[in-house]
Design an enzyme around this catalytic site. Structure first.
Site, PDB file in Angstrom:
ATOM      1  N   CYS A 101     -55.483 -35.811 -29.999  1.00  0.00           N
ATOM      2  CA  CYS A 101     -56.519 -36.843 -29.997  1.00  0.00           C
ATOM      3  C   CYS A 101     -56.570 -37.479 -28.602  1.00  0.00           C
ATOM      4  CB  CYS A 101     -56.305 -37.942 -31.004  1.00  0.00           C
ATOM      5  SG  CYS A 101     -56.167 -37.365 -32.681  1.00  0.00           S
ATOM      6  N   ARG A 157     -57.639 -32.187 -26.110  1.00  0.00           N
ATOM      7  CA  ARG A 157     -56.586 -32.797 -26.940  1.00  0.00           C
ATOM      8  C   ARG A 157     -56.911 -32.766 -28.422  1.00  0.00           C
ATOM      9  NH1 ARG A 157     -53.037 -36.329 -23.961  1.00  0.00           N
ATOM     10  NH2 ARG A 157     -52.513 -37.278 -25.950  1.00  0.00           N
ATOM     11  N   TRP A 214     -58.145 -35.005 -33.506  1.00  0.00           N
ATOM     12  CA  TRP A 214     -57.546 -33.828 -34.141  1.00  0.00           C
ATOM     13  C   TRP A 214     -56.964 -34.346 -35.442  1.00  0.00           C
ATOM     14  CZ3 TRP A 214     -52.681 -32.171 -35.755  1.00  0.00           C
ATOM     15  CH2 TRP A 214     -52.538 -30.795 -35.951  1.00  0.00           C
ATOM     16  N   ASN A 241     -54.270 -43.018 -31.622  1.00  0.00           N
ATOM     17  CA  ASN A 241     -53.581 -41.719 -31.660  1.00  0.00           C
ATOM     18  C   ASN A 241     -52.211 -41.950 -32.267  1.00  0.00           C
ATOM     19  OD1 ASN A 241     -55.667 -40.647 -30.228  1.00  0.00           O
ATOM     20  ND2 ASN A 241     -54.553 -40.521 -28.290  1.00  0.00           N
ATOM     21  N   GLY A 242     -51.715 -40.984 -33.002  1.00  0.00           N
ATOM     22  CA  GLY A 242     -50.386 -41.124 -33.586  1.00  0.00           C
ATOM     23  C   GLY A 242     -50.488 -41.133 -35.102  1.00  0.00           C
ATOM     24  N   GLU A 294     -45.008 -14.029 -26.915  1.00  0.00           N
ATOM     25  CA  GLU A 294     -46.088 -14.770 -26.251  1.00  0.00           C
ATOM     26  C   GLU A 294     -47.411 -13.987 -26.329  1.00  0.00           C
ATOM     27  OE1 GLU A 294     -46.479 -17.664 -25.423  1.00  0.00           O
ATOM     28  OE2 GLU A 294     -48.075 -17.721 -23.963  1.00  0.00           O
ATOM     29  N   LYS A 319     -50.736 -15.500 -28.020  1.00  0.00           N
ATOM     30  CA  LYS A 319     -52.034 -15.590 -27.343  1.00  0.00           C
ATOM     31  C   LYS A 319     -53.099 -14.910 -28.191  1.00  0.00           C
ATOM     32  CE  LYS A 319     -51.374 -18.044 -25.188  1.00  0.00           C
ATOM     33  NZ  LYS A 319     -50.247 -18.805 -24.728  1.00  0.00           N
ATOM     34  N   GLU A 358     -53.837 -16.971 -31.504  1.00  0.00           N
ATOM     35  CA  GLU A 358     -54.395 -18.328 -31.414  1.00  0.00           C
ATOM     36  C   GLU A 358     -55.825 -18.351 -30.914  1.00  0.00           C
ATOM     37  OE1 GLU A 358     -52.651 -21.306 -28.784  1.00  0.00           O
ATOM     38  OE2 GLU A 358     -52.059 -19.780 -27.371  1.00  0.00           O
ATOM     39  N   HIS A 405     -36.482  -1.608 -38.946  1.00  0.00           N
ATOM     40  CA  HIS A 405     -35.816  -2.377 -40.007  1.00  0.00           C
ATOM     41  C   HIS A 405     -36.808  -3.073 -40.935  1.00  0.00           C
ATOM     42  CE1 HIS A 405     -31.946  -1.562 -38.231  1.00  0.00           C
ATOM     43  NE2 HIS A 405     -32.446  -1.923 -37.062  1.00  0.00           N
ATOM     44  N   LYS A 419     -54.355 -29.245 -27.569  1.00  0.00           N
ATOM     45  CA  LYS A 419     -53.519 -28.904 -26.412  1.00  0.00           C
ATOM     46  C   LYS A 419     -52.133 -29.554 -26.488  1.00  0.00           C
ATOM     47  CE  LYS A 419     -52.870 -27.135 -22.295  1.00  0.00           C
ATOM     48  NZ  LYS A 419     -52.515 -25.697 -22.287  1.00  0.00           N
TER      49      LYS A 419
HETATM   50  O1  M6R Z   1     -47.171 -29.082 -23.760  1.00  0.00           O
HETATM   51  P1  M6R Z   1     -46.115 -28.177 -24.338  1.00  0.00           P
HETATM   52  O2  M6R Z   1     -45.711 -27.121 -23.378  1.00  0.00           O
HETATM   53  O3  M6R Z   1     -44.936 -28.932 -24.852  1.00  0.00           O
HETATM   54  O4  M6R Z   1     -46.803 -27.486 -25.578  1.00  0.00           O
HETATM   55  C1  M6R Z   1     -46.065 -26.696 -26.458  1.00  0.00           C
HETATM   56  C2  M6R Z   1     -46.965 -25.882 -27.366  1.00  0.00           C
HETATM   57  O5  M6R Z   1     -47.710 -26.734 -28.191  1.00  0.00           O
HETATM   58  C3  M6R Z   1     -47.927 -25.000 -26.570  1.00  0.00           C
HETATM   59  O6  M6R Z   1     -47.238 -24.168 -25.706  1.00  0.00           O
HETATM   60  C4  M6R Z   1     -48.777 -24.140 -27.529  1.00  0.00           C
HETATM   61  O7  M6R Z   1     -47.967 -23.233 -28.192  1.00  0.00           O
HETATM   62  C5  M6R Z   1     -49.878 -23.433 -26.731  1.00  0.00           C
HETATM   63  N1  M6R Z   1     -51.158 -23.793 -27.226  1.00  0.00           N
HETATM   64  C6  M6R Z   1     -49.842 -21.974 -26.829  1.00  0.00           C
HETATM   65  O8  M6R Z   1     -50.832 -21.378 -26.070  1.00  0.00           O
END
Ligand code: M6R
Length: 615
Positions: A2, A27, A74, A100-101, A488, A492, A495, A511, A610
């Site tokens: 947010c 955000r 969010w 926010n929170g 990773e 990617k 997501e 396995h 984010k």
């Molecule tokens: O800001 P941060 O690096 O702590 O964020 C951690 C994860 O939320 C972040 O890496 C998330 O997995 C990404 N959106 C992946 O692309």
């Protein structure tokens, strides 16, 4: 998670707030809203969906006034709807709140307020807080100058949970009150104007003079200036600083998406992470921000790396790098797990918290847990003004510049190269020779050109993505330093394309995972020329024997791989500790092109935000 932007000054608030919201949309983007005090009363517009929807509504009915608050959401409590969007209004209709929170005791507070006859319109925790502040405001003497400030403070004393918030009230039309606990809020100070925002990027185009609120701070802004109070005993003043932040860095330029821009920025961001940190004379790395003496560094006998998502995957690569270069045992744990675990660390254990934003709630929870137990915690972080940067004992900044796309790309490669520097520093104090140190420096210095070589394959990778566009599921395999890259690559892919994707250590294939193989399920094998090459090829053949299509990420000049893979992404020849930086870029491009081909919203994938500032 947010975003908040608020303005009080001598200009029209609406355009400034909308511009700020656009910069914060990364955000959260389920809904957005704005409230403006126009001298006559409070006007609010809220819209579900992207900020464009809010802009469209405001284009038809603009709000005028020089004091306003705004929010992009969010969803945590309550669905993404117009009515659940912020700002929330109190029972009197005169107070507006952006927040926010998470208010953890909101059900209890709601029940108490309902018993007093108040009727709620939404299921959100923020509305409860708005009602609570409004309830206190209405119980205070109308002649009080600081009525809103006192109402906010009294309400917050009843709250458990986290907040970054701003409140305004039409009976005090020249005042806004901001408060922070656990969710960032920054005060922007300009000539004849003030801002409050959850992130400097929202206000950097208008002022470079900022002060980050600390937990329990309450700031009251009026037409004359601002004053600070605290809900804790700590009465220290705000630390005002100048931000070194180019608003232009956060614009798209000629790129269609931030993600592609940030992938291409890696030639530069990796250099920024290394600049000034190579000591050619001593053939080692120098990381001044660690705040550790050489003796401290020699005494470290165990490292625990923690983080979430992409940062966690960088840590997994870091684990292998540090163990192989420095022979220091490394453990890695998800921050969300570590914070709840009673991990038996000792004084010689170093905890490394990795986070691009420095605001991820679970990572902060983990670092606080480690510090509570007396351990030294260092951060690897991009956001120099973040909570993580303030709460760690030292660390290494990435200097990657703003990362706007929700999918992390350049922050990952910066984190990995910082692990290489750390491995070299610790290794040179233990087992590595000067000539090994020199070789490492050469490998690091070769990276920018090697990254450029990988980026040149973007068109080829797009063609391969086109071929697999109908896939419903994909598997990614890697081992050792490439295992984190498999995870990773899968993250990617899922997501931003919403294709189901899993990453596994290569040898785990047989396995269980092998049951998923069929002619419609492509497998991506990370198999650069390293010690695991022959074993990787064996596993790859097991997939081919079951008609599974194979995409290999292999080293340039590897002619054998043509016999085993349907498609190949080549990376330049590199030692095993820098190769992950090159291989991950091929998978970032693969996911990016697939998402574009499938018509996905690349920079703002569904359900994500984010910075995840809720547990
Ligand atoms: O800001 P941060 O690096 O702590 O964020 C951690 C994860 O939320 C972040 O890496 C998330 O997995 C990404 N959106 C992946 O692309």
């Amino acid at each position: 998670m947010c975003g908040i932007v608020a303005y009080l000054g001598d200009k029209e608030a609406q355009p400034l707030l909308l511009e700020g919201l656009r910069r914060l949309e990364y955000r959260g983007y389920d809904s957005s809203g704005i409230a403006i005090l126009n001298g006559k009363g409070l006007e609010t517009v809220k819209k579900v969906g992207r900020i464009q929807n809010l802009e469209n509504a405001l284009a038809l009915h603009p709000l005028h006034g020089s004091l306003g608050i705004s929010h992009t959401r969010w969803a945590t409590h309550g669905k993404a709807t117009d009515v659940n969007a912020h700002p929330h209004i109190d029972a009197s209709g005169k107070l507006a709140l952006v927040h926010n929170g998470v208010i953890e005791n909101y059900s209890l507070l709601k029940r108490k307020l309902e018993e007093k006859g108040l009727k709620f319109r939404t299921e959100t925790d923020t509305e409860v807080l708005a009602f609570l502040i409004g309830f206190h405001f209405d119980s205070l003497d109308a002649a009080m100058d600081n009525r809103l400030e006192v109402a906010v403070m009294e309400a917050l004393r009843e709250v458990t949970g986290t907040y970054g918030l701003v409140a305004v009230h039409e009976d005090q039309p020249d005042i806004m009150v901001g408060a922070r606990r656990g969710s960032p809020l920054v005060l922007g100070i300009g000539p004849h104007e003030h801002f409050l925002a959850s992130d400097v990027s929202a206000i950097a185009a208008h002022t470079q003079t900022v002060a980050h609120l600390r937990d329990f701070d309450v700031v009251t802004i009026d037409r004359q200036g601002y004053r600070l109070k605290s809900l804790s005993q700590n009465q220290a003043g705000l630390e005002i600083s100048q931000i070194d932040y180019q608003a232009a860095e956060a614009t798209l330029g000629d790129f269609p998406h931030y993600m592609l821009k940030e992938i291409f920025e890696q030639t530069m961001s990796v250099q920024n992470a290394v600049r000034g940190r190579l000591n050619l004379e001593e053939s080692t790395a120098q990381l001044g921000g660690l705040n550790l003496t050489p003796q401290d560094l020699r005494e470290i006998d165990r490292i625990l790396i923690t983080g979430c998502g992409t940062a966690m995957h960088a840590g997994m690569v870091g684990e292998y790098i540090i163990e192989s270069l420095a022979h220091v045992p490394v453990e890695i744990d998800y921050a969300s797990e570590f914070r709840l675990r009673n991990s038996p660390l000792d004084r010689r254990t170093l905890v490394l918290a990795v986070s691009q934003s420095g605001e991820t709630e679970d990572t902060l929870g983990a670092l606080r847990e480690a510090r509570r137990k007396g351990h030294r915690v260092l951060g690897i972080c991009n956001n120099v003004a973040s909570t993580l940067a303030r709460e760690t004992d030292g660390g290494v900044y990435m200097y990657a510049g703003p990362e706007i796309s929700v999918a992390a790309t350049k922050s990952f490669t910066s984190q990995v190269v910082i692990f290489v520097l750390l491995g070299m520093l610790l290794g040179r104090m233990r087992f590595l020779s000067a000539s090994q140190g020199r070789e490492m420096i050469e490998a690091i210095e070769a990276l920018p050109d090697q990254i450029t070589t990988v980026l040149r394959q973007s068109d080829h990778i797009r063609q391969v993505a086109e071929k697999y566009r109908h896939s419903k599921s994909m598997l990614f395999f890697g081992r050792q330093m490439q295992y984190g890259i498999a995870l990773e690559g899968a993250l990617k892919m899922k997501e931003i394309t919403y294709i189901h994707a899993e990453g596994h250590p290569t040898a785990e294939l047989k396995h269980g995972v092998i049951a998923l193989i069929d002619e419609n399920t492509p497998s991506v094998f990370l198999c650069p020329r390293d010690g695991a090459y022959d074993k990787n090829i064996n596993n790859l053949q097991q997939v081919r024997a079951r008609k599974g299509p194979v995409i290999a990420v292999a080293t340039e000049g590897d002619t054998e791989i043509q016999n085993h893979a349907d498609d190949i992404f080549f990376i330049p020849d590199a030692p095993e500790y820098t190769a992950p930086i090159l291989s991950v870029i091929t998978l970032q491009l693969f996911a990016y092109h697939m998402a574009v081909i499938l018509g996905r919203d690349v920079d703002k994938p569904r359900n994500l935000a984010k910075s995840v500032t809720v547990p």
